[in-house]
Scaffold this motif. Structure first.
Motif, PDB file in Angstrom:
ATOM      1  N   ILE A  66     -15.833  17.435  -2.855  1.00  0.00           N
ATOM      2  CA  ILE A  66     -14.913  17.865  -3.920  1.00  0.00           C
ATOM      3  C   ILE A  66     -14.476  19.308  -3.666  1.00  0.00           C
ATOM      4  CG2 ILE A  66     -14.724  18.352  -6.398  1.00  0.00           C
ATOM      5  CD1 ILE A  66     -16.863  16.178  -6.819  1.00  0.00           C
ATOM      6  N   MET A  75      -6.031  24.889  -3.000  1.00  0.00           N
ATOM      7  CA  MET A  75      -5.838  26.312  -3.336  1.00  0.00           C
ATOM      8  C   MET A  75      -5.301  27.091  -2.141  1.00  0.00           C
ATOM      9  SD  MET A  75      -8.813  27.477  -5.958  1.00  0.00           S
ATOM     10  CE  MET A  75     -10.196  26.936  -5.010  1.00  0.00           C
ATOM     11  N   ILE A  93     -18.782  30.176  -5.762  1.00  0.00           N
ATOM     12  CA  ILE A  93     -19.412  29.654  -6.994  1.00  0.00           C
ATOM     13  C   ILE A  93     -19.953  28.241  -6.734  1.00  0.00           C
ATOM     14  CG2 ILE A  93     -18.998  28.968  -9.401  1.00  0.00           C
ATOM     15  CD1 ILE A  93     -16.802  31.151  -9.457  1.00  0.00           C
ATOM     16  N   VAL A 113      -7.494  18.359  -9.653  1.00  0.00           N
ATOM     17  CA  VAL A 113      -6.658  18.402  -8.442  1.00  0.00           C
ATOM     18  C   VAL A 113      -5.386  17.569  -8.656  1.00  0.00           C
ATOM     19  CG1 VAL A 113      -6.557  17.856  -5.981  1.00  0.00           C
ATOM     20  CG2 VAL A 113      -8.667  18.760  -6.955  1.00  0.00           C
ATOM     21  N   MET A 140      -6.262  25.746 -10.904  1.00  0.00           N
ATOM     22  CA  MET A 140      -7.278  25.397  -9.900  1.00  0.00           C
ATOM     23  C   MET A 140      -8.419  26.405  -9.892  1.00  0.00           C
ATOM     24  SD  MET A 140      -6.437  22.607  -8.231  1.00  0.00           S
ATOM     25  CE  MET A 140      -7.406  22.720  -6.768  1.00  0.00           C
ATOM     26  N   ILE A 141      -8.056  27.697  -9.976  1.00  0.00           N
ATOM     27  CA  ILE A 141      -9.094  28.745  -9.941  1.00  0.00           C
ATOM     28  C   ILE A 141     -10.028  28.587 -11.146  1.00  0.00           C
ATOM     29  CG2 ILE A 141      -9.440  31.234 -10.347  1.00  0.00           C
ATOM     30  CD1 ILE A 141      -8.779  30.911  -7.515  1.00  0.00           C
ATOM     31  N   ASN A 169     -12.142  25.575 -10.834  1.00  0.00           N
ATOM     32  CA  ASN A 169     -13.303  25.770  -9.958  1.00  0.00           C
ATOM     33  C   ASN A 169     -14.458  26.416 -10.715  1.00  0.00           C
ATOM     34  OD1 ASN A 169     -14.418  25.879  -7.179  1.00  0.00           O
ATOM     35  ND2 ASN A 169     -12.244  25.686  -6.698  1.00  0.00           N
ATOM     36  N   ILE A 170     -14.119  27.418 -11.546  1.00  0.00           N
ATOM     37  CA  ILE A 170     -15.169  28.098 -12.320  1.00  0.00           C
ATOM     38  C   ILE A 170     -15.785  27.113 -13.318  1.00  0.00           C
ATOM     39  CG2 ILE A 170     -15.645  29.956 -13.983  1.00  0.00           C
ATOM     40  CD1 ILE A 170     -13.359  31.520 -12.655  1.00  0.00           C
ATOM     41  N   ALA A 208      -0.294  26.134 -11.336  1.00  0.00           N
ATOM     42  CA  ALA A 208      -1.267  25.243 -10.694  1.00  0.00           C
ATOM     43  C   ALA A 208      -2.392  26.047 -10.045  1.00  0.00           C
ATOM     44  CB  ALA A 208      -0.566  24.380  -9.653  1.00  0.00           C
ATOM     45  N   PHE A 209      -2.035  27.186  -9.441  1.00  0.00           N
ATOM     46  CA  PHE A 209      -3.065  28.020  -8.789  1.00  0.00           C
ATOM     47  C   PHE A 209      -4.065  28.528  -9.828  1.00  0.00           C
ATOM     48  CE2 PHE A 209      -4.784  31.961  -7.039  1.00  0.00           C
ATOM     49  CZ  PHE A 209      -5.228  31.506  -5.812  1.00  0.00           C
ATOM     50  N   LYS A 210      -3.530  29.033 -10.942  1.00  0.00           N
ATOM     51  CA  LYS A 210      -4.428  29.513 -12.013  1.00  0.00           C
ATOM     52  C   LYS A 210      -5.318  28.374 -12.520  1.00  0.00           C
ATOM     53  CE  LYS A 210      -2.488  32.000 -15.379  1.00  0.00           C
ATOM     54  NZ  LYS A 210      -1.369  32.545 -16.186  1.00  0.00           N
ATOM     55  N   THR A 236       8.303  28.247  -8.082  1.00  0.00           N
ATOM     56  CA  THR A 236       7.223  29.221  -7.883  1.00  0.00           C
ATOM     57  C   THR A 236       6.348  29.311  -9.129  1.00  0.00           C
ATOM     58  OG1 THR A 236       8.938  30.400  -6.719  1.00  0.00           O
ATOM     59  CG2 THR A 236       6.816  31.469  -6.853  1.00  0.00           C
ATOM     60  N   LYS A 237       6.984  29.242 -10.297  1.00  0.00           N
ATOM     61  CA  LYS A 237       6.202  29.339 -11.546  1.00  0.00           C
ATOM     62  C   LYS A 237       5.207  28.186 -11.671  1.00  0.00           C
ATOM     63  CE  LYS A 237       8.465  30.229 -15.404  1.00  0.00           C
ATOM     64  NZ  LYS A 237       9.627  30.221 -16.307  1.00  0.00           N
ATOM     65  N   MET A 276       7.502  37.295  -9.768  1.00  0.00           N
ATOM     66  CA  MET A 276       7.907  36.192 -10.646  1.00  0.00           C
ATOM     67  C   MET A 276       8.591  36.705 -11.902  1.00  0.00           C
ATOM     68  SD  MET A 276       4.756  33.597 -10.468  1.00  0.00           S
ATOM     69  CE  MET A 276       4.269  32.845  -8.948  1.00  0.00           C
ATOM     70  N   LEU A 318      -1.638  26.318  -1.708  1.00  0.00           N
ATOM     71  CA  LEU A 318      -0.843  27.064  -2.700  1.00  0.00           C
ATOM     72  C   LEU A 318      -0.715  28.528  -2.298  1.00  0.00           C
ATOM     73  CD1 LEU A 318      -2.099  25.611  -6.093  1.00  0.00           C
ATOM     74  CD2 LEU A 318       0.254  25.691  -5.321  1.00  0.00           C
ATOM     75  N   ILE A 329       2.567  21.032  -9.163  1.00  0.00           N
ATOM     76  CA  ILE A 329       3.097  21.597  -7.915  1.00  0.00           C
ATOM     77  C   ILE A 329       4.370  20.847  -7.497  1.00  0.00           C
ATOM     78  CG2 ILE A 329       2.625  21.858  -5.427  1.00  0.00           C
ATOM     79  CD1 ILE A 329      -0.379  22.186  -6.263  1.00  0.00           C
ATOM     80  N   LEU A 331       2.759  30.596  -1.738  1.00  0.00           N
ATOM     81  CA  LEU A 331       3.062  31.846  -2.451  1.00  0.00           C
ATOM     82  C   LEU A 331       3.257  32.988  -1.473  1.00  0.00           C
ATOM     83  CD1 LEU A 331       0.576  31.484  -5.450  1.00  0.00           C
ATOM     84  CD2 LEU A 331       3.051  31.385  -5.575  1.00  0.00           C
ATOM     85  N   HIS A 338       3.878  26.676  -9.127  1.00  0.00           N
ATOM     86  CA  HIS A 338       2.805  26.960  -8.160  1.00  0.00           C
ATOM     87  C   HIS A 338       1.793  27.935  -8.754  1.00  0.00           C
ATOM     88  CE1 HIS A 338       5.758  25.790  -4.745  1.00  0.00           C
ATOM     89  NE2 HIS A 338       5.074  24.764  -5.179  1.00  0.00           N
ATOM     90  N   LYS A 339       2.335  28.938  -9.452  1.00  0.00           N
ATOM     91  CA  LYS A 339       1.450  29.937 -10.082  1.00  0.00           C
ATOM     92  C   LYS A 339       0.559  29.260 -11.132  1.00  0.00           C
ATOM     93  CE  LYS A 339       1.766  33.559 -13.511  1.00  0.00           C
ATOM     94  NZ  LYS A 339       2.680  34.194 -14.465  1.00  0.00           N
ATOM     95  N   VAL A 388     -17.559  14.429 -11.428  1.00  0.00           N
ATOM     96  CA  VAL A 388     -16.747  14.176 -10.236  1.00  0.00           C
ATOM     97  C   VAL A 388     -15.305  13.879 -10.634  1.00  0.00           C
ATOM     98  CG1 VAL A 388     -16.363  12.535  -8.342  1.00  0.00           C
ATOM     99  CG2 VAL A 388     -18.658  13.389  -8.788  1.00  0.00           C
ATOM    100  N   GLU A 396     -13.230  16.812 -11.793  1.00  0.00           N
ATOM    101  CA  GLU A 396     -12.743  17.603 -10.655  1.00  0.00           C
ATOM    102  C   GLU A 396     -11.537  16.920  -9.999  1.00  0.00           C
ATOM    103  OE1 GLU A 396     -14.377  20.794  -9.221  1.00  0.00           O
ATOM    104  OE2 GLU A 396     -14.406  20.566 -11.375  1.00  0.00           O
TER     105      GLU A 396
END
Lengths: 488, 137
Positions: free
Chosen positions: B102, B110, B39, A148, A170-171, A174-175, A166-168, A160-161, B133, B113, A155, B117, A163-164, A141, A144
């Motif tokens: 969570i 996400m 997932i 975030v 986060m993705i 998640n995996i 942080a997005f990567k 923008t970089k 970018m 974000l 963020i 973007l 944000h990119k 927990v 995770e």
């Protein structure tokens, strides 16, 4: 064992502070007061807390009725357990000190207010819980929550970089989170337990690992790689470091390395009878060391360079742990502590340079020694510290890493440690030359930036590096004793 | 293993593989986010499958057991052994509940974000966003 009620405060108090500063967002004076008071408390709590365990809701160890429950051990913990010992104390003391430094720097910036400081406190609470938790799900927990919080800290740069990045993050988070939870679910299915001590005992009692449990090991190892920023997730992690505010990057790299330590010890405790895990850890660690140092040498931006050096050093920590002997694991953990200090200094120096020159591109900088001789001196000292030059702290841990590699029958890994030290020295001393010594620059330093706070912090940190270098046993002995006691 | 559990694990496998496919192969940023969420859903289903017991008592809402009860004096209570044999394992459901919370928080970050973007680059294509970018650099 002493049932200490103060132990959960190390997690609960930063969370309360986070809620308060978040509530006071935009009210800068209130945020400052709460942040300063909270900082004092979060530093004091780990120092005041006695060693022991905390049993949530007071659930003591209970008979498991193996005949009915099919559990493999006669008694189990019925609730979440937090353990606090010498190793946890050292890690939490360092974590809180660096966190407080970052909070102090953040509240001096006018653009950043409550939410940002709240995220710093949430990340502190998460890492504290990860270090303390003896419960696998609680551990998950907070990894995770940490993901975030770290993404939010990046963020906040509002580019923008970032944000990119942080997005990567986060993705992939998640995996990896799904991977860890699936591993935990499989272990729960096979052994019916979540407590790490109980799981470890049950796995030992159950004999050879079943295929389902082996799948769980593989899944949790994927999560371990991500949380620690090791190959193949090193790019995601270094992207986070380089796109964060450098002072925040100092905190992020510290958090990642401490999570690496906590998670590695948890894995080795639970699956102590499974030697392939150590080999897998070692393999990924070696890849990370090589890639981190090679990538670091190629960079022409200070933040990128430090990001890859941080990743390479994380590989070195993992290498010590992956060697799997009590001596090497202790050396790895000791190196994590030493490295986070030296890297924090370098990131704070990068923060000062960014504030003064508005860039960290090495080809645009130069003649910095005239502007900030003290910062230049400390950066030089931090460079030799992180490269393993005596009398600084990393020398002590790298020496132990080399000795443990030779003792474990892998002298070639000792050579790898030396090569990484040389590569780190070359990469950072190049940056030092280009920032402080190179003649001719087309960028003027902002005369308003005095950087008193930065200078104070880096002086304190370099003194800490020197102190640990001169008296290494004050830190190393408790680590070694804990590792031996845990039986990893 | 019960048929429900087999079905749950198979469905979970499909959800996880679909999610991974979406995250790795799809170009649309929202589809990546949905894939990441799938997932988590798959893992939740595995946990639910583990906790399932056909006709099992739910410890939190049933009143057939009391730790000190003796069946002769409380005829509607079950003896400990009897209750323990019939009760379903409620811990996985607590884990699922936590994981849903969570998952919701990570999903919201996400999505936020993605909105940022999209406003910047006016496209949901990850490739085009990254190209934009690189041009800025």
């Amino acid at each position: 064992m002493f049932n200490s009620t103060l132990i959960p405060l190390m997690v609960v108090f930063p969370l309360i502070a986070a809620v308060l500063v978040n509530f006071m967002h935009q009210k800068n004076m209130s945020v400052k007061i709460i942040a300063i008071v909270s900082s004092i408390v979060v530093i004091l709590v780990p120092l005041m807390t006695l060693y022991g365990v905390h049993l949530f809701s007071g659930h003591i160890r209970t008979e498991s009725f193996p005949g009915i429950s099919k559990l493999l051990i006669p008694d189990v913990y019925m609730g979440i357990v937090y353990s606090y010992g010498a190793l946890q104390k050292i890690l939490l003391a360092l974590l809180t000190v660096v966190t407080v430094f970052v909070v102090m720097l953040s509240i001096t910036r006018k653009l950043i207010s409550g939410v940002y400081v709240a995220m710093i406190f949430i990340s502190l609470a998460s890492v504290s819980a990860i270090i303390l938790a003896d419960d696998f799900f609680n551990f998950f927990v907070f990894t995770e929550v940490l993901t975030v919080a770290q993404a939010a800290l990046v963020i906040a740069v509002k580019e923008t970089k970032s944000h990119k990045a942080a997005f990567k993050y986060m993705i992939f988070g998640n995996i990896s989170g799904g991977s860890i939870l699936l591993g935990i679910a499989l272990l729960l299915g096979v052994y019916g337990l979540l407590n790490m001590t109980d799981l470890s005992n049950a796995i030992k009692a159950g004999g050879a690992l079943q295929p389902v449990a082996l799948t769980a090991v593989a899944l949790i190892t994927v999560g371990w790689l991500y949380e620690s920023g090791l190959f193949p997730f090193h790019i995601v992690k270094s992207n986070m470091y380089e796109n964060a505010i450098p002072e925040t990057a100092a905190l992020l790299q510290l958090q990642s390395k401490f999570v690496l330590v906590a998670m590695s010890i948890a894995l080795l405790r639970i699956f102590s009878g499974y030697p392939l895990l150590k080999s897998v850890m070692l393999g990924f660690a070696i890849f990370t060391v090589v890639i981190g140092s090679v990538m670091g040498l190629q960079q022409t931006d200070l933040r990128k360079l430090l990001s890859f050096v941080a990743v390479g050093q994380a590989g070195l920590v993992a290498m010590g742990i992956g060697l799997g002997t009590p001596f090497s694991i202790s050396a790895g953990v000791f190196h994590a502590i030493n490295d986070v200090l030296s890297m924090a200094i370098l990131f704070f120096v990068a923060g000062f340079i960014l504030e003064s020159y508005k860039t960290t591109k090495l080809d645009q900088l130069g003649e910095g020694l005239k502007k900030a001789p003290l910062v230049g001196l400390i950066m030089f000292l931090a460079t030799i510290a992180i490269s393993g030059v005596p009398p600084f702290n990393s020398y002590q841990s790298e020496l132990r890493l080399i000795q443990s590699a030779v003792q474990a029958g892998y002298p070639e890994l000792g050579i790898l440690v030396i090569l990484l030290s040389v590569a780190t020295f070359v990469a950072i001393i190049k940056a030092f030359y280009m920032i402080f010594l190179k003649p001719g620059t087309n960028i003027e330093a902002d005369p308003k930036v005095r950087g008193t706070m930065h200078k104070t912090i880096i002086v304190i940190l370099i003194v800490m590096c020197l102190f640990i270098g001169l008296f290494p046993n004050l830190i190393y002995d408790p680590i070694y004793n804990t590792i031996v006691a845990l039986g990893v | 293993m019960e048929p429900f559990q087999v079905g749950a694990f198979l469905t979970a496998g499909i959800l996880v593989i679909t999610g991974l496919w979406a995250v790795i192969m799809m170009d649309n940023i929202l589809k990546k986010v949905i894939g990441a969420n799938l997932i988590g859903d798959g893992v939740n289903l595995v946990l639910i499958g583990i906790g399932y017991r056909p006709g099992g008592l739910v410890p939190e809402v049933t009143h057939q057991f009391h730790a000190t009860a003796v069946p002769s004096s409380f005829s509607h209570f079950l003896a400990f052994n009897e209750f323990a044999n019939q009760a379903s394992y409620s811990l996985p459901f607590a884990l699922v509940l936590t994981n849903i919370v969570i998952g919701a928080s990570t999903l919201s970050v996400m999505l936020a974000l993605s909105v940022v973007l999209y406003h910047k680059y006016h496209t949901l294509s990850v490739q085009k966003i990254f190209e934009g970018m690189e041009e800025e650099d």
